[in-house]
Motif scaffolding. Structure first.
Motif, mmCIF file in Angstrom:
data_model
loop_
_atom_site.group_PDB
_atom_site.id
_atom_site.type_symbol
_atom_site.label_atom_id
_atom_site.label_comp_id
_atom_site.label_asym_id
_atom_site.label_seq_id
_atom_site.Cartn_x
_atom_site.Cartn_y
_atom_site.Cartn_z
ATOM 1 N N PRO A 109 0.823 -1.209 0.000
ATOM 2 C CA PRO A 109 0.000 0.000 0.000
ATOM 3 C C PRO A 109 0.861 1.264 0.000
ATOM 4 N N GLY A 110 0.478 2.211 -0.853
ATOM 5 C CA GLY A 110 1.225 3.452 -0.962
ATOM 6 C C GLY A 110 2.291 3.441 -2.046
ATOM 7 N N MET A 111 2.586 2.271 -2.607
ATOM 8 C CA MET A 111 3.595 2.184 -3.658
ATOM 9 C C MET A 111 3.054 2.767 -4.965
ATOM 10 N N ARG A 112 3.874 3.536 -5.654
ATOM 11 C CA ARG A 112 3.476 4.157 -6.914
ATOM 12 C C ARG A 112 3.890 3.255 -8.071
ATOM 13 N N VAL A 113 2.907 2.822 -8.870
ATOM 14 C CA VAL A 113 3.136 1.869 -9.957
ATOM 15 C C VAL A 113 2.736 2.521 -11.281
ATOM 16 N N SER A 114 3.563 2.348 -12.299
ATOM 17 C CA SER A 114 3.273 2.898 -13.625
ATOM 18 C C SER A 114 3.259 1.775 -14.653
ATOM 19 N N TRP A 115 2.359 1.918 -15.628
ATOM 20 C CA TRP A 115 2.127 0.867 -16.613
ATOM 21 C C TRP A 115 2.030 1.495 -17.999
ATOM 22 N N LEU A 116 2.838 0.980 -18.931
ATOM 23 C CA LEU A 116 2.856 1.441 -20.319
ATOM 24 C C LEU A 116 2.436 0.300 -21.226
ATOM 25 N N LEU A 117 1.433 0.530 -22.069
ATOM 26 C CA LEU A 117 0.949 -0.490 -22.991
ATOM 27 C C LEU A 117 1.963 -0.770 -24.096
ATOM 28 N N PRO A 118 1.812 -1.899 -24.796
ATOM 29 C CA PRO A 118 2.779 -2.258 -25.846
ATOM 30 C C PRO A 118 2.904 -1.192 -26.929
ATOM 31 N N ALA A 119 4.033 -1.218 -27.604
ATOM 32 C CA ALA A 119 4.299 -0.267 -28.679
ATOM 33 C C ALA A 119 3.280 -0.451 -29.798
ATOM 34 N N GLY A 120 2.864 0.651 -30.382
ATOM 35 C CA GLY A 120 1.953 0.593 -31.518
ATOM 36 C C GLY A 120 0.486 0.686 -31.174
ATOM 37 N N TRP A 121 0.111 0.620 -29.895
ATOM 38 C CA TRP A 121 -1.291 0.768 -29.525
ATOM 39 C C TRP A 121 -1.684 2.238 -29.677
ATOM 40 N N ASP A 122 -2.872 2.479 -30.173
ATOM 41 C CA ASP A 122 -3.326 3.835 -30.468
ATOM 42 C C ASP A 122 -3.783 4.538 -29.189
ATOM 43 N N GLN A 149 -4.672 0.142 -17.651
ATOM 44 C CA GLN A 149 -5.391 -0.165 -16.415
ATOM 45 C C GLN A 149 -4.517 -0.971 -15.466
ATOM 46 N N LEU A 150 -4.636 -0.698 -14.172
ATOM 47 C CA LEU A 150 -3.987 -1.475 -13.118
ATOM 48 C C LEU A 150 -5.065 -1.959 -12.160
ATOM 49 N N ASP A 151 -5.171 -3.272 -11.999
ATOM 50 C CA ASP A 151 -6.122 -3.855 -11.049
ATOM 51 C C ASP A 151 -5.383 -4.194 -9.759
ATOM 52 N N TRP A 152 -5.877 -3.671 -8.638
ATOM 53 C CA TRP A 152 -5.271 -3.945 -7.334
ATOM 54 C C TRP A 152 -5.967 -5.142 -6.697
ATOM 55 N N LYS A 153 -5.163 -6.034 -6.105
ATOM 56 C CA LYS A 153 -5.708 -7.245 -5.491
ATOM 57 C C LYS A 153 -5.125 -7.442 -4.090
ATOM 58 N N ALA A 154 -5.911 -8.093 -3.248
ATOM 59 C CA ALA A 154 -5.465 -8.417 -1.888
ATOM 60 C C ALA A 154 -4.517 -9.613 -1.923
ATOM 61 N N ALA A 155 -3.973 -9.986 -0.756
ATOM 62 C CA ALA A 155 -3.004 -11.076 -0.681
ATOM 63 C C ALA A 155 -3.584 -12.405 -1.131
ATOM 64 N N ASP A 156 -4.904 -12.600 -0.980
ATOM 65 C CA ASP A 156 -5.530 -13.849 -1.419
ATOM 66 C C ASP A 156 -6.010 -13.791 -2.861
ATOM 67 N N GLY A 157 -5.651 -12.722 -3.582
ATOM 68 C CA GLY A 157 -6.028 -12.584 -4.986
ATOM 69 C C GLY A 157 -7.372 -11.915 -5.207
ATOM 70 N N THR A 158 -8.061 -11.527 -4.138
ATOM 71 C CA THR A 158 -9.370 -10.876 -4.259
ATOM 72 C C THR A 158 -9.225 -9.484 -4.860
ATOM 73 N N TYR A 159 -10.058 -9.171 -5.842
ATOM 74 C CA TYR A 159 -10.029 -7.858 -6.487
ATOM 75 C C TYR A 159 -10.423 -6.765 -5.505
ATOM 76 N N LEU A 160 -9.683 -5.626 -5.520
ATOM 77 C CA LEU A 160 -9.971 -4.497 -4.646
ATOM 78 C C LEU A 160 -10.509 -3.286 -5.411
ATOM 79 N N SER A 161 -9.727 -2.815 -6.385
ATOM 80 C CA SER A 161 -10.108 -1.625 -7.129
ATOM 81 C C SER A 161 -9.248 -1.513 -8.381
ATOM 82 N N THR A 162 -9.502 -0.476 -9.168
ATOM 83 C CA THR A 162 -8.809 -0.291 -10.440
ATOM 84 C C THR A 162 -8.332 1.152 -10.588
ATOM 85 N N ALA A 163 -7.148 1.321 -11.154
ATOM 86 C CA ALA A 163 -6.667 2.625 -11.613
ATOM 87 C C ALA A 163 -6.575 2.550 -13.136
ATOM 88 N N HIS A 164 -7.169 3.497 -13.837
ATOM 89 C CA HIS A 164 -7.143 3.439 -15.298
ATOM 90 C C HIS A 164 -7.066 4.849 -15.868
#
Length: 280
Positions: free
Chosen positions: A153-166, A173-188
């Motif tokens: 929690p609190g870590m800043r994560v950045s995501w770049l899509l593959p080259a050539g996508w418009d 999109q980044l999907d955040w999950k709990a330790a058991d893999g349960t979905y929490l929320s999304t950053a997009h």
């Protein structure tokens, strides 16, 4: 990249703020040579290389030393492998994954269809492409060991899509999950990149791409990084893909703990190896 070393079991990572006295992150090539009687040499090299990490600290803080001691002795860490977020790693995707390559003809070892109709296949250059037949399709990236890439929690994560996508149609999109893999929320974000901060309870992040259109899309050139903006490699020409450093599961293979001259500080060294699984 992570500015400091993070290490521990998934969901229980600890940041080691002190710089290591020595640090080695060599990948084992495992090349075997065969020399014929006439002197010609043939080599055999497996497709995959294994990362080994070796680091040592002088006068390490007692709390950090105790944490490494527990990990090495497998006390209270569970029975699985460890997470190591290497300060030198820029792109946390698997090296072959970042290059758009797969051991599976359908690419299921590195990608999965989250939504819509998507067909993954190798092209003539042995790169995996996604044939999106639905503009609402979503493609997720697979870690291979855990429910996503380890975060705290609190870590800043950045995501770049593959080259050539418009960027006019794509959504990152980044999907955040709990330790058991349960979905929490999304950053997009609309476009080809997104940066988000891991929320409370987050232990993993799954990067996702939505092309927003039908057609054929390449999967090479994506980048997942920490604490900085993702991008291409400026050292190897314009538009070059960043090599995936990976974020592999690891196990401790050697450990030393020498009390420093001034207690309670300790001189600690740890060796780790990349693993597919760890059974203790």
């Amino acid at each position: 990249m992570a500015r400091n070393l993070w290490i521990g079991a998934p969901g229980r990572l600890r940041e080691i703020r002190q710089a290591a006295k020595s640090w080695e992150r060599t990948a084992e090539l495992n090349v075997t040579e065969f020399k014929a009687l006439e002197g010609r040499v043939t080599t055999f090299a497996p497709t995959r290389t294994t990362r080994r990490l070796k680091f040592s600290f002088d006068w390490l803080e007692p709390g950090d030393a105790r944490h490494l001691d527990r990990l090495a002795r497998r006390v209270g860490t569970g029975r699985g492998p460890l997470v190591v977020l290497d300060p030198a790693a820029v792109n946390l995707l698997d090296p072959h994954q970042a290059a758009g390559q797969s051991d599976s003809p359908g690419g299921r070892d590195h990608w999965f269809t989250m939504n819509g109709a998507v067909a993954l296949a190798r092209d003539a250059e042995d790169l995996t492409t996604a044939d999106c037949q639905d503009p609402a399709a979503a493609i997720g990236w697979v870690h291979g060991t855990w429910a996503g890439w380890p975060v705290v929690p609190g870590m800043r994560v950045s995501w770049l899509l593959p080259a050539g996508w418009d960027p006019a149609t794509a959504t990152a999109q980044l999907d955040w999950k709990a330790a058991d893999g349960t979905y929490l929320s999304t950053a997009h974000a609309s476009g080809t990149s997104v940066t988000g901060t891991a929320p409370a309870g987050a232990a993993f992040a799954t990067p996702v791409g939505r092309p927003g259109a039908t057609g054929l899309f390449g999967l090479a050139g994506a980048c997942l990084t920490l604490d900085e903006e993702p991008g291409t490699d400026p050292g190897t020409g314009p538009g070059a893909h960043l090599l995936g450093d990976g974020c592999p599961a690891m196990s401790v293979t050697a450990y030393s703990d020498v009390p420093a001259a001034r207690l309670p500080y300790r001189n600690v060294s740890v060796d780790l190896v990349e693993v597919r699984r760890a059974a203790f």
